[in-house]
Design a protein around this motif. Structure first.
Motif, PDB file in Angstrom:
ATOM      1  N   GLN A 262       0.823  -1.205   0.000  1.00  0.00           N
ATOM      2  CA  GLN A 262       0.000   0.000   0.000  1.00  0.00           C
ATOM      3  C   GLN A 262       0.859   1.259   0.000  1.00  0.00           C
ATOM      4  O   GLN A 262       0.349   2.356  -0.169  1.00  0.00           O
ATOM      5  N   SER A 263       2.155   1.101   0.182  1.00  0.00           N
ATOM      6  CA  SER A 263       3.103   2.214   0.103  1.00  0.00           C
ATOM      7  C   SER A 263       3.431   2.448  -1.369  1.00  0.00           C
ATOM      8  O   SER A 263       3.371   1.525  -2.183  1.00  0.00           O
ATOM      9  N   PRO A 264       3.811   3.666  -1.727  1.00  0.00           N
ATOM     10  CA  PRO A 264       4.083   3.940  -3.144  1.00  0.00           C
ATOM     11  C   PRO A 264       5.236   3.122  -3.732  1.00  0.00           C
ATOM     12  O   PRO A 264       5.219   2.807  -4.913  1.00  0.00           O
ATOM     13  N   ASN A 265       6.211   2.735  -2.926  1.00  0.00           N
ATOM     14  CA  ASN A 265       7.388   2.056  -3.467  1.00  0.00           C
ATOM     15  C   ASN A 265       7.392   0.534  -3.296  1.00  0.00           C
ATOM     16  O   ASN A 265       8.210  -0.144  -3.913  1.00  0.00           O
ATOM     17  N   LYS A 266       6.546  -0.005  -2.440  1.00  0.00           N
ATOM     18  CA  LYS A 266       6.387  -1.459  -2.279  1.00  0.00           C
ATOM     19  C   LYS A 266       7.717  -2.188  -2.081  1.00  0.00           C
ATOM     20  O   LYS A 266       8.014  -3.196  -2.717  1.00  0.00           O
ATOM     21  N   HIS A 267       8.531  -1.681  -1.171  1.00  0.00           N
ATOM     22  CA  HIS A 267       9.884  -2.217  -1.010  1.00  0.00           C
ATOM     23  C   HIS A 267       9.943  -3.648  -0.473  1.00  0.00           C
ATOM     24  O   HIS A 267      10.882  -4.372  -0.784  1.00  0.00           O
ATOM     25  N   ALA A 268       8.978  -4.085   0.314  1.00  0.00           N
ATOM     26  CA  ALA A 268       9.003  -5.465   0.817  1.00  0.00           C
ATOM     27  C   ALA A 268       8.860  -6.449  -0.342  1.00  0.00           C
ATOM     28  O   ALA A 268       9.614  -7.418  -0.445  1.00  0.00           O
ATOM     29  N   THR A 269       7.921  -6.197  -1.241  1.00  0.00           N
ATOM     30  CA  THR A 269       7.732  -7.074  -2.397  1.00  0.00           C
ATOM     31  C   THR A 269       8.905  -6.965  -3.363  1.00  0.00           C
ATOM     32  O   THR A 269       9.361  -7.974  -3.912  1.00  0.00           O
ATOM     33  N   LYS A 270       9.426  -5.773  -3.554  1.00  0.00           N
ATOM     34  CA  LYS A 270      10.607  -5.605  -4.415  1.00  0.00           C
ATOM     35  C   LYS A 270      11.789  -6.391  -3.860  1.00  0.00           C
ATOM     36  O   LYS A 270      12.554  -7.003  -4.612  1.00  0.00           O
ATOM     37  N   HIS A 271      11.928  -6.400  -2.529  1.00  0.00           N
ATOM     38  CA  HIS A 271      12.996  -7.173  -1.903  1.00  0.00           C
ATOM     39  C   HIS A 271      12.843  -8.659  -2.241  1.00  0.00           C
ATOM     40  O   HIS A 271      13.817  -9.328  -2.581  1.00  0.00           O
ATOM     41  N   PHE A 272      11.622  -9.180  -2.155  1.00  0.00           N
ATOM     42  CA  PHE A 272      11.403 -10.579  -2.510  1.00  0.00           C
ATOM     43  C   PHE A 272      11.807 -10.846  -3.961  1.00  0.00           C
ATOM     44  O   PHE A 272      12.484 -11.821  -4.260  1.00  0.00           O
ATOM     45  N   HIS A 273      11.410  -9.980  -4.882  1.00  0.00           N
ATOM     46  CA  HIS A 273      11.736 -10.191  -6.297  1.00  0.00           C
ATOM     47  C   HIS A 273      13.244 -10.134  -6.550  1.00  0.00           C
ATOM     48  O   HIS A 273      13.745 -10.837  -7.421  1.00  0.00           O
ATOM     49  N   GLN A 274      13.952  -9.352  -5.758  1.00  0.00           N
ATOM     50  CA  GLN A 274      15.406  -9.255  -5.925  1.00  0.00           C
ATOM     51  C   GLN A 274      16.143 -10.434  -5.285  1.00  0.00           C
ATOM     52  O   GLN A 274      17.146 -10.902  -5.808  1.00  0.00           O
ATOM     53  N   THR A 275      15.671 -10.911  -4.143  1.00  0.00           N
ATOM     54  CA  THR A 275      16.414 -11.908  -3.370  1.00  0.00           C
ATOM     55  C   THR A 275      15.818 -13.310  -3.404  1.00  0.00           C
ATOM     56  O   THR A 275      16.506 -14.271  -3.093  1.00  0.00           O
ATOM     57  N   GLN A 276      14.523 -13.389  -3.693  1.00  0.00           N
ATOM     58  CA  GLN A 276      13.774 -14.648  -3.621  1.00  0.00           C
ATOM     59  C   GLN A 276      13.670 -15.181  -2.184  1.00  0.00           C
ATOM     60  O   GLN A 276      13.490 -16.380  -1.982  1.00  0.00           O
ATOM     61  N   ASP A 277      13.773 -14.296  -1.189  1.00  0.00           N
ATOM     62  CA  ASP A 277      13.558 -14.673   0.214  1.00  0.00           C
ATOM     63  C   ASP A 277      12.046 -14.763   0.435  1.00  0.00           C
ATOM     64  O   ASP A 277      11.375 -13.733   0.470  1.00  0.00           O
ATOM     65  N   PRO A 278      11.472 -15.971   0.586  1.00  0.00           N
ATOM     66  CA  PRO A 278      10.017 -16.102   0.566  1.00  0.00           C
ATOM     67  C   PRO A 278       9.251 -15.670   1.818  1.00  0.00           C
ATOM     68  O   PRO A 278       8.245 -14.990   1.702  1.00  0.00           O
ATOM     69  N   PRO A 279       9.650 -16.042   3.046  1.00  0.00           N
ATOM     70  CA  PRO A 279       8.782 -15.711   4.168  1.00  0.00           C
ATOM     71  C   PRO A 279       9.060 -14.327   4.748  1.00  0.00           C
ATOM     72  O   PRO A 279      10.204 -13.911   4.898  1.00  0.00           O
ATOM     73  N   MET A 280       7.984 -13.629   5.053  1.00  0.00           N
ATOM     74  CA  MET A 280       8.082 -12.341   5.736  1.00  0.00           C
ATOM     75  C   MET A 280       6.962 -12.290   6.755  1.00  0.00           C
ATOM     76  O   MET A 280       6.069 -13.115   6.752  1.00  0.00           O
ATOM     77  N   GLN A 281       7.048 -11.292   7.626  1.00  0.00           N
ATOM     78  CA  GLN A 281       5.944 -11.083   8.553  1.00  0.00           C
ATOM     79  C   GLN A 281       5.768  -9.604   8.817  1.00  0.00           C
ATOM     80  O   GLN A 281       6.672  -8.803   8.591  1.00  0.00           O
ATOM     81  N   SER A 282       4.576  -9.280   9.279  1.00  0.00           N
ATOM     82  CA  SER A 282       4.284  -7.897   9.614  1.00  0.00           C
ATOM     83  C   SER A 282       5.199  -7.444  10.743  1.00  0.00           C
ATOM     84  O   SER A 282       5.503  -8.201  11.656  1.00  0.00           O
ATOM     85  N   PHE A 283       5.618  -6.185  10.677  1.00  0.00           N
ATOM     86  CA  PHE A 283       6.432  -5.606  11.742  1.00  0.00           C
ATOM     87  C   PHE A 283       5.623  -4.540  12.484  1.00  0.00           C
ATOM     88  O   PHE A 283       6.159  -3.698  13.181  1.00  0.00           O
ATOM     89  N   GLU A 284       4.305  -4.587  12.327  1.00  0.00           N
ATOM     90  CA  GLU A 284       3.427  -3.658  13.027  1.00  0.00           C
ATOM     91  C   GLU A 284       3.151  -4.191  14.434  1.00  0.00           C
ATOM     92  O   GLU A 284       2.993  -5.403  14.626  1.00  0.00           O
TER      93      GLU A 284
END
Length: 95
Positions: A48-70
């Motif tokens: 929902q952020s303009p730059n979508k850096h979490a998803t971009k990170h996945f596409h660059q690294t292929q690191d699959p699991p993430m979790q919310s940091f809220e």
């Protein structure tokens, strides 16, 4: 029941930039919600952020699991298996 095949790769990580999204902090951009990569500790902004850096990170690294940091959220996501993970795979003692 379908299970995430990548939970075995989850590491006890600390966010590399606990004050916000790595790329947004560098560029001065604004963000919506933070997501923590459970492989390397990259902290990126949500889609929902303009730059979508979490998803971009996945596409660059292929690191699959993430979790919310809220603070009030306890869930994760596997980009490869496209599975919602609840509760989050990693304990929230990282802040």
């Amino acid at each position: 029941m379908i299970r995430c095949t990548h939970l075995k790769d989850v590491r006890e990580v600390r966010p590399r930039t606990p004050d916000g999204c790595e790329e947004c902090l560098q560029s001065g951009s604004w963000l919506v919600h933070l997501r923590l990569c459970l492989i390397c500790g990259h902290l990126g902004c949500f889609d929902q952020s303009p730059n979508k850096h979490a998803t971009k990170h996945f596409h660059q690294t292929q690191d699959p699991p993430m979790q919310s940091f809220e603070p009030d959220e306890d869930w994760g996501w596997c980009y490869v298996d496209e599975l919602f993970l609840e509760p989050a795979p990693l304990q929230k003692t990282l802040r």
